[in-house]
Design a protein around this motif. Structure first.
Motif: not given
Length: 131
Positions: A64, A101-102, A107-109, A111-115, A117
């Motif tokens: 990511a 939060e970005g 961007p927020a996270r 490019t890993c939307g499914d990661c 914390d």
């Protein structure tokens, strides 16, 4: 002899076209294969093929983060780069908050939307290791 040669050429051409059509059918079947499955409520679901546990920081970085942090795109600090020093001076919790939060171009996270914390935190530790 000419008729025999023509007949042999036609026969070989026919076999070649048929073999080519079979290969095309297999390629088409692969492209049209379903990418997922639908389960009705109450039905037994297949075993999840996803990760069995949290991904390592290196794995998250490679899948990511590398697009920007590996190349320096959009002014992202590269792994192990001294540009991390000013960010590290703000504290790890602040860096983690910004990653989740970005901030600026990120961007927020990332490019890993499914990661999770914890996976984001592991990726930050991996990228800042040695700074």
């Amino acid at each position: 002899m000419n008729k025999f040669t023509i007949a042999l050429a036609l026969l070989l051409t026919t076999f070649g076209i048929h073999a080519s059509a079979d290969a095309d059918k297999e390629a088409l079947a692969k492209r049209l294969a379903p990418v997922g499955q639908v389960y009705v409520a109450g039905a037994t679901a297949a075993a999840d093929a996803g990760p069995a546990g949290p991904r390592s920081g290196e794995k998250v970085y490679q899948t990511a983060c590398f697009a920007c942090h590996g190349t320096g795109a959009l002014d992202a600090p590269k792994k192990g780069d001294a540009a991390w020093k000013s960010r590290m001076d703000q504290g790890f919790d602040t860096m983690l908050k910004h990653a989740i939060e970005g901030i600026r171009n990120m961007p927020a996270r990332g490019t890993c939307g499914d990661c999770s914390d914890d996976e984001i935190a592991a990726a930050i530790k991996f990228m800042t290791d040695g700074v």
